[in-house]
Design an enzyme around this catalytic site. Sequence first.
Site, PDB file in Angstrom:
ATOM      1  N   SER A 168       0.833  -1.207   0.000  1.00  0.00           N
ATOM      2  CA  SER A 168       0.000   0.000   0.000  1.00  0.00           C
ATOM      3  C   SER A 168       0.871   1.261   0.000  1.00  0.00           C
ATOM      4  O   SER A 168       1.616   1.496  -0.938  1.00  0.00           O
ATOM      5  CB  SER A 168      -0.962  -0.041   1.192  1.00  0.00           C
ATOM      6  N   ASP A 192      -0.407  -4.075  -3.988  1.00  0.00           N
ATOM      7  CA  ASP A 192      -1.554  -3.169  -4.084  1.00  0.00           C
ATOM      8  C   ASP A 192      -1.185  -1.759  -3.623  1.00  0.00           C
ATOM      9  O   ASP A 192      -1.674  -1.272  -2.604  1.00  0.00           O
ATOM     10  CB  ASP A 192      -2.754  -3.686  -3.286  1.00  0.00           C
ATOM     11  N   ARG A 206       5.245   9.043  -7.003  1.00  0.00           N
ATOM     12  CA  ARG A 206       4.655   7.730  -6.718  1.00  0.00           C
ATOM     13  C   ARG A 206       5.608   6.648  -7.207  1.00  0.00           C
ATOM     14  O   ARG A 206       6.642   6.933  -7.813  1.00  0.00           O
ATOM     15  CB  ARG A 206       3.306   7.588  -7.427  1.00  0.00           C
ATOM     16  N   ASP A 208       7.092   3.957  -9.638  1.00  0.00           N
ATOM     17  CA  ASP A 208       7.162   3.939 -11.093  1.00  0.00           C
ATOM     18  C   ASP A 208       8.103   2.807 -11.531  1.00  0.00           C
ATOM     19  O   ASP A 208       8.975   2.383 -10.756  1.00  0.00           O
ATOM     20  CB  ASP A 208       7.674   5.274 -11.621  1.00  0.00           C
ATOM     21  N   ASP A 211      11.952   2.944 -10.988  1.00  0.00           N
ATOM     22  CA  ASP A 211      12.512   3.108  -9.637  1.00  0.00           C
ATOM     23  C   ASP A 211      13.456   1.985  -9.222  1.00  0.00           C
ATOM     24  O   ASP A 211      14.096   2.067  -8.171  1.00  0.00           O
ATOM     25  CB  ASP A 211      11.381   3.232  -8.616  1.00  0.00           C
ATOM     26  N   HIS A 262      -7.875  -5.381  -0.578  1.00  0.00           N
ATOM     27  CA  HIS A 262      -6.593  -4.681  -0.519  1.00  0.00           C
ATOM     28  C   HIS A 262      -5.498  -5.595   0.029  1.00  0.00           C
ATOM     29  O   HIS A 262      -4.381  -5.642  -0.488  1.00  0.00           O
ATOM     30  CB  HIS A 262      -6.770  -3.458   0.379  1.00  0.00           C
TER      31      HIS A 262
END
Length: 465
Positions: A168, A192, A206, A208, A211, A262
């Site tokens: 998360s 997730d 965020r 990607d 990364d 989730h």
Amino acid sequence: MFHSAFQRFPMLGICFFTCFLACGIKADTGKKCPEFTDLSLPNALIGTDLKVQLLLYTRKNQNCSENLSGQNLTTSVYLNVTKKIVFVIHGYRPTGSPPVWINEIKNSLLAKEDINIIIVDWNRGATTLIYPNAVSNTWKVAEILKNLIDEMLENGASLDSVYMIGVSLGAHIAGFVGKAYSGKIGRITGLDPAGPSFSGKEPSERLDHTDAQFVDVIHTDIDALGYRKPLGNIDFYPNGGTDQPGCPRTILGGSQYFKCDHQRSVFLFLSSLEQKCKITAFPCDSYMDYRNGKCASCEALKTLPCPALGYYADKWKNHLIEKTPPMTKAYFDTSDKKPFCMYHYFVDIITWNKSSRRGFIRIQIADNTGNVTESKINSDAAVFHQYRQAKIFAGFYMDFDNVSKITLTFSTKNVVGPKYKLRVLQMRLRSLSNSERFHLCRYDFILLENVETSFRPIPCHEIDV
């Protein structure tokens, strides 16, 4: 009294002395195993300031962590920077309790490899009812992790050996760390990744695919708490990435209604570690195309074997060299409980009817002991043309080495109007999960609409067709 007892039972005295000595040492040193922070709802109500524990586990201290926070790594008893270094990073904790999966993932990883596992405990900072406060702490956690990795690099570690597993919000934390090293860390797995506060953001804000050297992502709640669009080199969308089998569909399911989908990403990853069965994923442009059998073969894509979900997903890395951009979406269905496997088949049907028929085929298979399983994949209606093969994609919760009976039911799903029938020249059942298994056939039979037709199949190679 004690003196006489020791005289009569000398071993009792030895045991008493040993216990006293051990207790005395523990009392003197005050040492105890550092544990994951356990908070409660009152902590969430008032909020928590960020405090990070970096809990190291290895095969030498699997049940008692070493806290690396604020420690000079040269004094670490268990850290070995020549081995793989795996970071496990949790996400938002609205109630403050430790993640239920934290010990299982640690033990499963150590069972697989002799590695360093660092549980990133930022429960103080993630526990709050104000979600944006936890989001703002993600960059701070990433900075702390970068400082730790910098120190590891100074002591001989390699960026290639760094593997980050983020859940998360933890997935984006892993991405922020990866950006700090220009994508040179070995691997990131996003379980997730959080959608709220990150959807629509630029790659710099965020997780990607740039990364790390390899980024794999499992999406299980894209319509609520998760991130919808692809983020990695390969993005897995089990059950389309939305409603997961076995999760409550209404609020009557309590807290599981909010977190089950989730959280399923974590349990799918754990299932890949346990390897009780093989979860097959299929590269595809959409979930609907997958369900209609348009992508249910990796041969056409020259990507055999099909990509593996979870821990072994990095084997897919070799298939990304020629892709621009190096990104793939993969879809598959799962069962409703551990180990979550679905077993995929094709049912190929050639019909004799002069007029084309459009309809659905319900498929059941059974073994010699009476076990029965029905396909759980609901594809679009198939069109049956004379002498042309129609492919029905099927998926079962159970798999049988020896299929003794096949049951087919044809339906147009029309409430009114005439009932139709299919004159089948050949039916062939072939396993996609086990391609070496014999294909099973049946020849020349009738399917009446809404009537179950059962038969014993025979190996196709025994018939000259």
